[in-house]
Design an enzyme around this catalytic site. Structure first.
Site: not given
Ligand code: AMP
Length: 393
Positions: A88, A177
């Site tokens: 990520r 997000h």
């Protein structure tokens, strides 16, 4: 094929190992307090959680121990079994609109983008480099939290500022997000059997954001240039008037750094309640009649309603609204208050169905104008899916 999904923070490293394409989780865990005293890690195998102390001076120590655990628990027999590692990465700027195999150029770009995400990208890079050194044969993939939002049109991502701030310095809305909003969108596409749905996806956790999805693509999102915009969050203020910053610097004799720190770390639920950033504490405070907790919740709910309502109008018609994240998945009261506030749009909550925590569920009535769902998000599996897709079968 065995793949790792990794989320490296400044003092933590979370991981899940998957057997793909089955998406079976073989082992998961988190290393905490890396570089600090009393560091520790937790691993979960076959539903059993094991917590251990360890001296974790840096991310390399965490990766070394992770490899030892994979071998001693017979998850892998040799390192070559790990075919891919998905990382990520918080900021991909406007350079990356999808995940990418990491090479030296990508590493350099992630490093350069640290000016936009000074707290996150350097930490993500530490994870990438630690795995690169110790699992050199695995293909590494960067999965960006900003990528999903790259489909926003100019009128959504530009601020009404001097245009050169955008062209020269990259001042624009990026959104965050994105991995979660992408997962929610993919899930609802399947549920609705519609490849191009209009959606409002609400990721409400300690950090929170709401996105408007138009025909299956991100059209707008509440987080902006930084992860402190939009909604009221655990400790972040979300949208405020920029004039407050110089005003409070003068009045309270604070430095810019201190003001910015308070906007991120002492605002939101914590700032208004004076008690806690955690929605469970706020809910307890409300039950005990604490006026500041009641106020904090009113601010939180009002802001969420404002975003959903404005996205509803911008989208014209909405096929579904969903709730995810720690609060979105678990706080029955918060979902109820938000959806009741949207009654005038024809949205009708099924209070009994809403009595649910952490599981997929339709929580609106059959005659609600828009179906509303709880969708437990899964950012780790999105990272694994993108990694699997990129490295090929
Ligand atoms: P996240 O950042 O997604 O992990 O979400 C953290 C937030 O979710 C915190 O404010 C928690 O209080 C909230 N949360 C987690 N579990 C629950 C629960 N069972 N009820 C209400 N809020 C919860």
């Amino acid at each position: 094929m065995k793949l790792l999904s990794v989320n490296a923070g400044s003092s933590s490293l979370k991981f899940q190992m998957y057997e793909m394409p089955e998406e079976k989780v073989l082992i998961s865990g988190v290393f905490e307090r890396i570089g600090l005293n009393d560091s520790l890690y937790t691993i979960k195998i076959n539903g059993e959680k094991i917590k251990k102390q360890a001296n974790l001076k840096n991310h390399k120590d965490a990766v070394r121990i992770l490899i030892e655990e994979l071998l001693t628990n017979n998850i892998i027999k040799s390192l070559d079994e790990i075919k891919g590692i998905g990382h990520r990465v918080v900021h991909g700027g406007d350079k990356y609109s999808s995940s990418i195999i990491i090479n030296e150029d990508v590493i350099k770009t992630i490093e350069d983008l640290s000016t936009l995400a000074p707290l996150h990208n350097p930490a993500n890079l530490m994870g990438i480099l630690a795995f690169k050194e110790q699992v050199p044969n695995a293909i590494a993939v960067a999965v960006f939290d900003t990528a999903f939002h790259q489909t926003m049109p100019r009128e959504s991502y530009l601020y009404a500022l001097p245009y050169e701030w955008y062209t020269h310095y990259g001042v624009r809305r990026y959104g965050f997000h994105g991995i979660s909003h992408d997962y929610l969108t993919q899930t609802l596409k399947e549920v609705l059997k519609n490849d191009k749905p209009n959606l409002i996806t609400c990721h409400l956790g300690n950090g929170g954001s709401i996105s408007a999805i138009k025909e299956g693509l991100c059209y707008d999102t509440s987080l902006g240039f930084s992860p402190n915009a939009g909604l009221v969050m655990g400790t972040r203020c979300g949208d405020i008037d920029s004039a407050i910053i110089p005003y409070i610097m003068n009045k309270a004799d604070m430095s810019l750094e201190d003001v910015m720190s308070d906007l991120s770390k002492k605002s939101g639920y914590l700032g208004i309640s004076g008690i806690s950033s955690d929605s469970r504490d706020i809910e307890d405070g409300i039950k005990n009649g604490n006026d500041r907790c009641i106020l904090a919740q009113h601010l939180f709910i009002k802001r969420a309603i404002e975003y959903i309502a404005k996205y509803y109008v911008l989208l014209g018609n909405v096929d579904a609204i969903c709730f995810a994240g720690g609060i979105g998945e678990n706080s029955i009261e918060t979902r109820m208050a938000i959806l009741k506030g949207l009654k005038c749009l024809g949205i009708k909550l099924d209070e009994q169905a809403n009595n649910v925590r952490g599981e997929f569920k339709l929580i609106s009535t059959k005659d609600s104008k828009v179906p509303c769902y709880v969708v437990p998000t899964d950012e780790e599996v999105m990272i694994a899916r993108d990694t699997y897709k990129l490295i090929g079968q």
